[in-house]
Design an enzyme around this catalytic site. Structure first.
Site, mmCIF file in Angstrom:
data_model
loop_
_atom_site.group_PDB
_atom_site.id
_atom_site.type_symbol
_atom_site.label_atom_id
_atom_site.label_comp_id
_atom_site.label_asym_id
_atom_site.label_seq_id
_atom_site.Cartn_x
_atom_site.Cartn_y
_atom_site.Cartn_z
ATOM 1 N N ASP A 167 -40.989 42.835 -56.363
ATOM 2 C CA ASP A 167 -41.851 41.774 -56.463
ATOM 3 C C ASP A 167 -40.770 40.650 -57.242
ATOM 4 O O ASP A 167 -39.699 40.374 -56.812
ATOM 5 C CB ASP A 167 -43.070 41.876 -57.084
ATOM 6 C CG ASP A 167 -43.931 40.545 -57.423
ATOM 7 O OD1 ASP A 167 -44.507 40.472 -56.342
ATOM 8 O OD2 ASP A 167 -44.032 39.877 -58.313
ATOM 9 N N ARG A 168 -41.279 40.063 -58.445
ATOM 10 C CA ARG A 168 -40.305 39.152 -59.142
ATOM 11 C C ARG A 168 -39.118 39.805 -59.478
ATOM 12 O O ARG A 168 -38.082 39.229 -59.425
ATOM 13 C CB ARG A 168 -41.053 38.719 -60.353
ATOM 14 C CG ARG A 168 -42.385 38.032 -60.175
ATOM 15 C CD ARG A 168 -42.634 37.021 -59.077
ATOM 16 N NE ARG A 168 -41.914 35.798 -59.325
ATOM 17 C CZ ARG A 168 -41.651 34.938 -58.556
ATOM 18 N NH1 ARG A 168 -42.390 34.810 -57.123
ATOM 19 N NH2 ARG A 168 -41.029 33.642 -58.811
ATOM 20 N N ARG B 19 -36.514 39.690 -57.038
ATOM 21 C CA ARG B 19 -35.836 38.297 -56.850
ATOM 22 C C ARG B 19 -34.611 38.136 -58.062
ATOM 23 O O ARG B 19 -33.851 37.668 -57.667
ATOM 24 C CB ARG B 19 -37.050 37.097 -56.915
ATOM 25 C CG ARG B 19 -38.039 37.493 -56.145
ATOM 26 C CD ARG B 19 -39.142 36.237 -55.804
ATOM 27 N NE ARG B 19 -40.077 36.669 -54.830
ATOM 28 C CZ ARG B 19 -40.017 36.908 -53.722
ATOM 29 N NH1 ARG B 19 -38.830 36.606 -53.149
ATOM 30 N NH2 ARG B 19 -41.175 37.289 -52.836
ATOM 31 N N HIS C 261 -51.306 32.485 -55.210
ATOM 32 C CA HIS C 261 -50.859 32.333 -56.654
ATOM 33 C C HIS C 261 -49.375 31.774 -56.878
ATOM 34 O O HIS C 261 -49.289 30.969 -57.845
ATOM 35 C CB HIS C 261 -50.656 33.893 -57.343
ATOM 36 C CG HIS C 261 -49.766 34.804 -56.695
ATOM 37 N ND1 HIS C 261 -50.061 35.452 -55.473
ATOM 38 C CD2 HIS C 261 -48.722 35.030 -57.147
ATOM 39 C CE1 HIS C 261 -48.969 36.251 -55.060
ATOM 40 N NE2 HIS C 261 -48.300 36.202 -56.280
ATOM 41 N N TRP C 262 -48.714 31.661 -55.838
ATOM 42 C CA TRP C 262 -47.241 31.183 -55.812
ATOM 43 C C TRP C 262 -47.656 29.682 -55.875
ATOM 44 O O TRP C 262 -46.985 29.118 -56.705
ATOM 45 C CB TRP C 262 -46.733 31.372 -54.229
ATOM 46 C CG TRP C 262 -46.010 32.682 -54.228
ATOM 47 C CD1 TRP C 262 -46.117 33.747 -54.859
ATOM 48 C CD2 TRP C 262 -44.562 32.537 -53.476
ATOM 49 N NE1 TRP C 262 -45.106 34.772 -54.619
ATOM 50 C CE2 TRP C 262 -44.241 33.958 -53.960
ATOM 51 C CE3 TRP C 262 -44.055 31.795 -52.746
ATOM 52 C CZ2 TRP C 262 -42.998 34.591 -53.189
ATOM 53 C CZ3 TRP C 262 -42.799 32.275 -52.269
ATOM 54 C CH2 TRP C 262 -42.423 33.780 -52.338
ATOM 55 N N TYR D 185 -42.707 31.318 -62.051
ATOM 56 C CA TYR D 185 -42.972 30.809 -60.511
ATOM 57 C C TYR D 185 -42.610 29.288 -60.581
ATOM 58 O O TYR D 185 -42.118 29.005 -59.273
ATOM 59 C CB TYR D 185 -44.411 30.993 -60.251
ATOM 60 C CG TYR D 185 -44.873 32.390 -59.866
ATOM 61 C CD1 TYR D 185 -45.096 32.613 -58.485
ATOM 62 C CD2 TYR D 185 -44.896 33.286 -60.981
ATOM 63 C CE1 TYR D 185 -45.291 34.129 -58.052
ATOM 64 C CE2 TYR D 185 -45.063 34.766 -60.610
ATOM 65 C CZ TYR D 185 -45.282 35.008 -59.236
ATOM 66 O OH TYR D 185 -45.571 36.243 -58.648
ATOM 67 N N HIS E 120 -48.792 46.500 -51.484
ATOM 68 C CA HIS E 120 -47.812 45.572 -52.097
ATOM 69 C C HIS E 120 -47.402 46.611 -53.289
ATOM 70 O O HIS E 120 -46.024 46.480 -53.527
ATOM 71 C CB HIS E 120 -48.698 44.336 -52.802
ATOM 72 C CG HIS E 120 -47.335 43.290 -53.779
ATOM 73 N ND1 HIS E 120 -46.197 43.137 -52.954
ATOM 74 C CD2 HIS E 120 -47.379 43.295 -54.969
ATOM 75 C CE1 HIS E 120 -45.705 42.283 -54.049
ATOM 76 N NE2 HIS E 120 -46.137 42.456 -55.092
#
Length: 293
Positions: free
Chosen positions: A104-105, A108, A149-150, A211, A270
């Protein structure tokens, strides 16, 4: 949850990073996703520690790591800044080259770390993400509904912060329990750790900034790097029952950003590291064991 692991709080310059370390062998850095902490690796890290020196860290803004002040351009939560923390963390722990996995984050941040510090990352594994810029560019109605949520978290401060702070436990359970597996992947002790951490208003603020950065300065950084691909081998794993499978060609998008990509879907949602920990540990160990730093 991390029996036989050692706790660290390391000054990395712009942030103090909380991490746990354990095991022996080549170094492997594990990065968590939103809205979690390093605890998401509690089922996987002990298995990997049989073959690797595992480092599981809280990203800046999350868990027990520090929460730098926000800036108008969101640079303090850019993936470049967060990746720099992790590069400094690994230096402080004595690991100049290492394997890297992020969910997830954290995936990134790992992507940016492998790009900005290419000489240090030997292999990269990403769990249930496609590249940020390409995901935004491919936004559809279905994706926007699945990843609501993004678009909520990037609203100007303090709107999402106030909404979440009204009942952070309810928000967390809604966000993380809306997938195909509900809340079943989360062990009671991990869930308690997540909820406790997320009740901190500073975590709520910082995670919103994460975000906001992704939708602005991170894309600017990606655009500036157009044409520059990751050169390390990349393993992409994603959930067969999740939004990545439904809305994106994960391998095709990673091949726009890396020269050597392989991977496949796993029969889960996920939160793969908690839903399918044995399989995730097996996949990561096999990928990282193909050769060494």
């Amino acid at each position: 949850m991390f029996q036989d692991f050692t706790l660290h709080d390391i000054d990395c310059g712009a942030a103090t990073i909380h991490a746990v370390t354990g095991g022996t062998g080549p170094a492997l850095l594990l990065l968590h996703g939103y809205p979690q902490t390093h605890a998401m690796w509690h089922k996987v890290a002990p298995v990997l520690a049989r073959r690797f020196t595992v480092v599981a860290a809280d990203l800046r803004g999350y868990g027990a790591s520090s929460k730098p002040a926000s800036t108008p351009d969101h640079a303090s939560y850019s993936k470049r800044a967060m990746a720099q923390d992790m590069a400094r963390l690994m230096t402080a722990l004595g690991h100049e080259r290492f394997f890297l996995a992020g969910h997830d984050r954290g995936g990134r941040v790992a992507h940016r770390l492998a790009l900005d510090h290419a000489d240090r990352v030997h292999r990269l594994a990403v769990l249930d993400i496609a590249p940020t810029r390409e995901m935004y560019a491919g936004t559809t109605d279905g994706f926007a509904r699945a990843y609501w949520h993004w678009f909520f978290l990037i609203q100007p401060a303090p709107f999402p912060e106030r909404m979440i702070a009204a009942d952070p436990d309810a928000y967390w359970r809604k966000k993380c329990g809306s997938g195909s597996a509900g809340l079943t992947p989360f062990a009671p002790e991990a869930l308690k750790a997540y909820l406790t951490a997320f009740r901190d208003p500073e975590v709520i603020r910082a995670s919103c900034e994460d975000y906001r950065a992704a939708a602005s300065i991170d894309i600017a950084h990606d655009d500036a790097d157009a044409g520059r691909k990751l050169t390390c081998p990349v393993l992409a794993l994603w959930g067969q029952t999740g939004a990545i499978e439904r809305h994106f060609d994960c391998l095709a998008l990673w091949r726009q950003r890396a020269t050597d990509v392989r991977g496949h879907a796993l029969q889960g949602g996920h939160y793969l590291a908690e839903e399918l920990p044995d399989l995730v540990a097996q996949e990561l160990a096999a990928f990282f064991a193909e050769d060494g730093p």
